[in-house]
Design a protein around this motif. Structure first.
Motif, PDB file in Angstrom:
ATOM      1  N   ALA A   1      32.130   8.541  40.846  1.00  0.00           N
ATOM      2  CA  ALA A   1      33.222   8.953  39.967  1.00  0.00           C
ATOM      3  C   ALA A   1      34.539   8.383  40.481  1.00  0.00           C
TER       4      ALA A   1
ATOM      5  N   VAL B   1      36.830  13.426  31.095  1.00  0.00           N
ATOM      6  CA  VAL B   1      35.762  12.715  31.794  1.00  0.00           C
ATOM      7  C   VAL B   1      35.144  11.721  30.819  1.00  0.00           C
ATOM      8  N   ASN B   2      35.192  10.441  31.162  1.00  0.00           N
ATOM      9  CA  ASN B   2      34.659   9.363  30.316  1.00  0.00           C
ATOM     10  C   ASN B   2      35.200   9.458  28.886  1.00  0.00           C
ATOM     11  N   ASP B   3      36.502   9.613  28.760  1.00  0.00           N
ATOM     12  CA  ASP B   3      37.212   9.680  27.475  1.00  0.00           C
ATOM     13  C   ASP B   3      36.785  10.843  26.590  1.00  0.00           C
ATOM     14  N   LYS B   4      36.175  11.885  27.168  1.00  0.00           N
ATOM     15  CA  LYS B   4      35.826  13.108  26.446  1.00  0.00           C
ATOM     16  C   LYS B   4      36.417  14.288  27.202  1.00  0.00           C
TER      17      LYS B   4
ATOM     18  N   TYR C   1      31.745  16.905  27.704  1.00  0.00           N
ATOM     19  CA  TYR C   1      30.901  16.031  28.534  1.00  0.00           C
ATOM     20  C   TYR C   1      29.920  16.845  29.371  1.00  0.00           C
TER      21      TYR C   1
ATOM     22  N   THR D   1      36.351   8.728  35.376  1.00  0.00           N
ATOM     23  CA  THR D   1      35.257   7.945  34.821  1.00  0.00           C
ATOM     24  C   THR D   1      34.108   8.066  35.802  1.00  0.00           C
TER      25      THR D   1
ATOM     26  N   ALA E   1      29.780   7.243  36.494  1.00  0.00           N
ATOM     27  CA  ALA E   1      28.619   6.462  36.079  1.00  0.00           C
ATOM     28  C   ALA E   1      27.481   6.700  37.062  1.00  0.00           C
TER      29      ALA E   1
ATOM     30  N   GLN F   1      26.723  13.795  38.606  1.00  0.00           N
ATOM     31  CA  GLN F   1      28.032  13.359  38.128  1.00  0.00           C
ATOM     32  C   GLN F   1      29.081  14.447  38.313  1.00  0.00           C
TER      33      GLN F   1
END
Length: 165
Positions: free
Chosen positions: A52, A65-68, A73, A101, A103, A110
């Motif tokens: 992260a 988190v990740n554009d949400k 998320y 972000t 992955a 995560q």
């Protein structure tokens, strides 16, 4: 042994001892604020196979988190709780906006990676929070990962079913 060689051998020189400046206290390292050009603190958090990247800046408590939104998320309340643990512990729940972000790995890994990155980023923004977060164990990377499968085994440690005949 001459007098000059005795001085250098023992390391004692009376004149130099009085003229030496007072040394700073080096028992505790000094932690300074680390911010980028936009006034944000950045840190990387890891857990299992998840990585992260977390940015922290002053705000109203929005976590993305990740554009949400973090609630969209990480749908499970347990994962949301894991994510917010450093903020709750430091009593900074509505003082910072967090952008992350992440992955790799699954949702549990995560969430742990974002928690680790958030804890590090908070210490970069407010170095005095380091003792609080370190005491709770949020700054330590959880090194537990899935054990690899070995040859001659069904899984990492599980043997194949024994058959007598």
């Amino acid at each position: 042994m001459s007098e000059t060689s005795a001085k250098t051998f023992s390391g004692l020189d009376k004149g130099a001892a009085t003229a030496a400046p007072v040394a700073e206290d080096r028992s505790r390292p000094v932690h300074v604020q680390k911010l980028d050009a936009h006034g944000r603190a950045y840190a990387t958090g890891k857990r299992k196979n998840a990585v992260a990247r977390v940015w922290v800046k002053p705000g109203v408590g929005k976590i993305v988190v990740n554009d949400k939104d973090h609630e969209a998320y990480f749908a499970r309340p347990v994962l949301q709780m894991i994510l917010k643990q450093p903020l709750v512990t430091a009593n900074r729940l509505s003082q910072y906006d967090i952008y992350a972000t992440v992955a790799g790995g699954g949702l549990s890994g995560q969430a742990g990676a974002v928690r680790h990155g958030l804890s590090k980023a908070l210490t970069y923004y407010e170095p005095e929070l380091r003792t609080i977060l370190k005491k709770e164990g949020f700054l330590t990377r959880d090194s537990r990962v899935v054990e690899r499968k070995k040859y001659g085994k069904a899984k990492a440690r599980r043997s194949f079913q024994f058959s007598k005949r």
